[in-house]
Write a protein that holds these residues in place. Structure first.
Motif, mmCIF file in Angstrom:
data_model
loop_
_atom_site.group_PDB
_atom_site.id
_atom_site.type_symbol
_atom_site.label_atom_id
_atom_site.label_comp_id
_atom_site.label_asym_id
_atom_site.label_seq_id
_atom_site.Cartn_x
_atom_site.Cartn_y
_atom_site.Cartn_z
ATOM 1 N N VAL A 122 0.855 -1.186 0.000
ATOM 2 C CA VAL A 122 0.000 0.000 0.000
ATOM 3 C C VAL A 122 0.893 1.238 0.000
ATOM 4 O O VAL A 122 1.981 1.239 0.583
ATOM 5 N N THR A 123 0.424 2.276 -0.678
ATOM 6 C CA THR A 123 1.189 3.530 -0.718
ATOM 7 C C THR A 123 0.949 4.375 0.524
ATOM 8 O O THR A 123 1.741 5.275 0.813
ATOM 9 N N SER A 124 -0.134 4.119 1.243
ATOM 10 C CA SER A 124 -0.410 4.819 2.494
ATOM 11 C C SER A 124 -1.349 3.960 3.331
ATOM 12 O O SER A 124 -2.122 3.149 2.803
ATOM 13 N N GLY A 125 -1.289 4.163 4.636
ATOM 14 C CA GLY A 125 -2.150 3.406 5.530
ATOM 15 C C GLY A 125 -1.662 1.997 5.769
ATOM 16 O O GLY A 125 -0.511 1.644 5.475
ATOM 17 N N ARG A 126 -2.557 1.158 6.290
ATOM 18 C CA ARG A 126 -2.239 -0.238 6.581
ATOM 19 C C ARG A 126 -3.374 -1.126 6.094
ATOM 20 O O ARG A 126 -4.532 -0.728 6.081
ATOM 21 N N ALA A 127 -3.041 -2.355 5.713
ATOM 22 C CA ALA A 127 -4.040 -3.295 5.221
ATOM 23 C C ALA A 127 -3.818 -4.663 5.855
ATOM 24 O O ALA A 127 -2.687 -5.022 6.205
ATOM 25 N N LYS A 128 -4.886 -5.407 5.995
ATOM 26 C CA LYS A 128 -4.805 -6.771 6.511
ATOM 27 C C LYS A 128 -5.999 -7.564 6.008
ATOM 28 O O LYS A 128 -7.009 -6.998 5.562
ATOM 29 N N TYR A 129 -5.875 -8.872 6.100
ATOM 30 C CA TYR A 129 -6.964 -9.760 5.701
ATOM 31 C C TYR A 129 -7.789 -10.115 6.934
ATOM 32 O O TYR A 129 -7.245 -10.557 7.955
ATOM 33 N N TRP A 172 -8.495 -2.142 4.358
ATOM 34 C CA TRP A 172 -7.445 -1.122 4.145
ATOM 35 C C TRP A 172 -7.855 0.132 4.894
ATOM 36 O O TRP A 172 -8.890 0.735 4.611
ATOM 37 N N LYS A 173 -7.021 0.546 5.854
ATOM 38 C CA LYS A 173 -7.323 1.697 6.695
ATOM 39 C C LYS A 173 -6.309 2.805 6.473
ATOM 40 O O LYS A 173 -5.097 2.556 6.487
ATOM 41 N N ILE A 174 -6.824 4.013 6.276
ATOM 42 C CA ILE A 174 -5.989 5.205 6.128
ATOM 43 C C ILE A 174 -6.486 6.232 7.136
ATOM 44 O O ILE A 174 -7.635 6.676 7.065
ATOM 45 N N ARG A 175 -5.636 6.606 8.068
ATOM 46 C CA ARG A 175 -6.062 7.487 9.160
ATOM 47 C C ARG A 175 -6.397 8.878 8.653
ATOM 48 O O ARG A 175 -7.415 9.456 9.042
ATOM 49 N N LYS A 176 -5.572 9.423 7.756
ATOM 50 C CA LYS A 176 -5.780 10.775 7.234
ATOM 51 C C LYS A 176 -5.501 10.775 5.739
ATOM 52 O O LYS A 176 -4.408 10.414 5.312
ATOM 53 N N THR A 222 -5.424 13.777 -3.851
ATOM 54 C CA THR A 222 -4.344 12.796 -3.851
ATOM 55 C C THR A 222 -4.939 11.425 -4.162
ATOM 56 O O THR A 222 -6.164 11.260 -4.224
ATOM 57 N N GLU A 223 -4.073 10.456 -4.340
ATOM 58 C CA GLU A 223 -4.534 9.092 -4.582
ATOM 59 C C GLU A 223 -3.640 8.104 -3.859
ATOM 60 O O GLU A 223 -2.443 8.363 -3.631
ATOM 61 N N SER A 224 -4.227 6.986 -3.502
ATOM 62 C CA SER A 224 -3.502 5.908 -2.837
ATOM 63 C C SER A 224 -3.839 4.606 -3.541
ATOM 64 O O SER A 224 -4.937 4.441 -4.087
ATOM 65 N N THR A 225 -2.900 3.679 -3.488
ATOM 66 C CA THR A 225 -3.052 2.423 -4.221
ATOM 67 C C THR A 225 -2.773 1.246 -3.314
ATOM 68 O O THR A 225 -1.853 1.289 -2.476
ATOM 69 N N LEU A 226 -3.559 0.207 -3.470
ATOM 70 C CA LEU A 226 -3.340 -1.073 -2.801
ATOM 71 C C LEU A 226 -3.131 -2.145 -3.864
ATOM 72 O O LEU A 226 -3.924 -2.260 -4.814
ATOM 73 N N SER A 227 -2.086 -2.926 -3.691
ATOM 74 C CA SER A 227 -1.830 -4.079 -4.548
ATOM 75 C C SER A 227 -1.703 -5.302 -3.659
ATOM 76 O O SER A 227 -0.941 -5.282 -2.673
ATOM 77 N N ALA A 228 -2.432 -6.353 -3.999
ATOM 78 C CA ALA A 228 -2.425 -7.547 -3.156
ATOM 79 C C ALA A 228 -2.417 -8.802 -4.019
ATOM 80 O O ALA A 228 -3.029 -8.843 -5.095
ATOM 81 N N GLU A 229 -1.686 -9.807 -3.540
ATOM 82 C CA GLU A 229 -1.714 -11.139 -4.135
ATOM 83 C C GLU A 229 -2.444 -12.062 -3.173
ATOM 84 O O GLU A 229 -2.093 -12.148 -1.997
ATOM 85 N N VAL A 230 -3.445 -12.727 -3.682
ATOM 86 C CA VAL A 230 -4.295 -13.580 -2.854
ATOM 87 C C VAL A 230 -4.135 -15.019 -3.307
ATOM 88 O O VAL A 230 -4.329 -15.327 -4.505
#
Length: 438
Positions: A342-349, A358-362, A367-375
């Motif tokens: 993730v480019t910002s924040g934190r993520a979990k399954y 995916w949680k982003i506090r502020k 702007t933009e943020s990206t999440l990439s995940a392999e499942v």
């Protein structure tokens, strides 16, 4: 049409009558037997709160271990009937120390009969305000020993409060600092397709006020709604100022708003209650400013792997920011392992809801943020079933931003003593049902 109730009954869970009051002679006193036989004994209480038996209609509601049943013999306003029940229960609770159950009714039946005679006349609802009724029905109810609610003391000028036009505010209020706090709170509801087209979008909002004003002030609120601005320009015989205007739908007001003046001048004029209250509710269906854009891309790599890429863009101003942003991305139940970037924040399954959280506090604006995940998935023996994925869900709060574009143009306060007031206005937009198909 008002309720026009013929009778009201208070029953316990066994169907025994605790208290009843007949307001008209168009129904018999044994109508409660029909309610017991056709509704209570058939165990159909939870199917529908409105039933017709013979030539009468029964409106009933369960509060704690008590059923309140209103019987009418003609066509009546069902919503008004249930509103009456809710307000009556709140009134009884104010007398009984916050309790309303079978024991409270048995301990206070004399007081309840007196209140029933005041709050309904010949089947038509009357005044149900606890503040006003306590001015002249000063009898105290038998309170539960577990209730710590203090006894409300009656205030002076009872006749003025009962017969005057401002029953929701008492005279003689004095504050050292006269302040008005106004909050515009909006919830955005969105359903977007996987290709980015909006399938459904609307905004539900409410204006909350907290008034600490001395005396009996008269307030006037101006918004940038289209109809109000057009009416103002007609009354002043000059063109309205340029700027964004909005169209409010399904507007409902607090009882303090002068509806006659609103219908003629399209201005929100009112004498406010003391303290906190909800001034109005509204809905917007056109010209909604979406605070976020969500662009998902999900690829299935064989039977045991998936690639998930989600890009979130903030569309509001660069000087603003969102708080508590949460994006829930659904994944298959047979998910075994996940890897994130993730480019910002934190993520979990989160396996309990089968989603990547995916949680982003502020989240700053523009702007933009990206999440990439392999499942990685657990391989199944059965044939692959094609099923529609649940939508991506989003939660957020954006201070000082309104998705509808609603703005307060002015808030004026008049009071005969001419004191100065301080007005505070705050905006906040939250996510209602904010979903994006993937």
């Amino acid at each position: 049409m008002p309720v026009a109730a013929s009778a009201i009954y208070f029953l316990n869970l066994r169907g025994d009558v605790l208290i009843n009051r007949l307001y008209r002679d168009d129904v018999g006193g044994n109508m409660v037997d029909a309610f017991r036989m056709h509704i209570m004994q058939t165990k159909e209480l939870g199917t529908c709160p409105v039933r017709q038996i013979g030539g009468c209609s029964f409106f009933y509601m369960r509060i704690s271990n008590v059923y309140i049943v209103i019987v009418v013999s003609s066509n009546a306003n069902v919503a008004c009937a249930f509103k009456f029940v809710v307000e009556a229960v709140n009134l009884f609770k104010s007398y009984f120390g916050g309790q309303f159950d079978e024991d409270a009714i048995r301990n206070n039946f004399v007081l309840i009969y007196e209140l029933l005679d005041e709050i309904m006349d010949f089947g038509y609802p009357q005044n149900l305000s606890p503040e006003i009724l306590k001015l002249y029905i000063t009898q105290e109810g038998v309170r539960s020993p577990f209730s710590s609610k203090p006894v409300d003391k009656p205030v002076p000028n009872a006749t003025l409060q009962v017969t005057g036009a401002v029953g929701w505010r008492r005279e003689g209020l004095v504050y050292k600092k006269n302040e008005v706090f106004l909050d515009i709170v909006e919830s955005v509801n969105l359903l977007m397709s996987s290709k980015g087209s909006v399938l459904r979008c609307d905004v539900t909002g409410k204006i909350l006020m907290k008034c600490f004003l001395s005396g009996m002030p008269d307030l006037k609120l101006g918004l940038n709604d289209k109809i109000g601005l057009e009416k103002e320009s007609q009354l002043k015989a000059r063109p309205a100022k340029s700027g964004k205007t909005i169209e409010l739908d399904d507007v409902t007001f607090h009882q303090c708003v002068n509806l006659t003046r609103f219908n003629s001048e399209k201005t929100v004029s009112f004498v406010p209650p003391d303290g906190e209250f909800e001034l109005m509710k509204y809905r917007i269906t056109e010209g909604v400013n979406l605070p976020f854009r969500v662009l998902p891309t999900i690829k299935e790599l064989g039977r045991t792997r998936m690639e998930v890429n989600v890009k979130v863009k903030s569309v509001f101003g660069a000087k603003m920011f969102a708080l508590g942003v949460v994006i829930k991305i659904p994944v298959p139940k047979q998910t075994a392992k996940t890897n994130f970037q993730v480019t910002s924040g934190r993520a979990k399954y989160n396996p309990s809801i089968d989603s990547l959280v995916w949680k982003i506090r502020k989240f700053p604006g523009q702007t933009e943020s990206t999440l990439s995940a392999e499942v990685e998935l657990i391989s199944t023996i059965g044939e692959k079933k094609s099923s529609t994925r649940p939508p991506i869900q989003m939660e957020f709060q954006v201070p000082m931003f309104t998705a509808s574009g609603l703005r307060v143009r002015f808030l004026k306060v008049w009071e005969k003593s001419g004191y100065n007031t301080v007005e505070w206005v705050r905006y906040i937009t939250k996510a209602g049902s904010y979903e994006v198909r993937c």
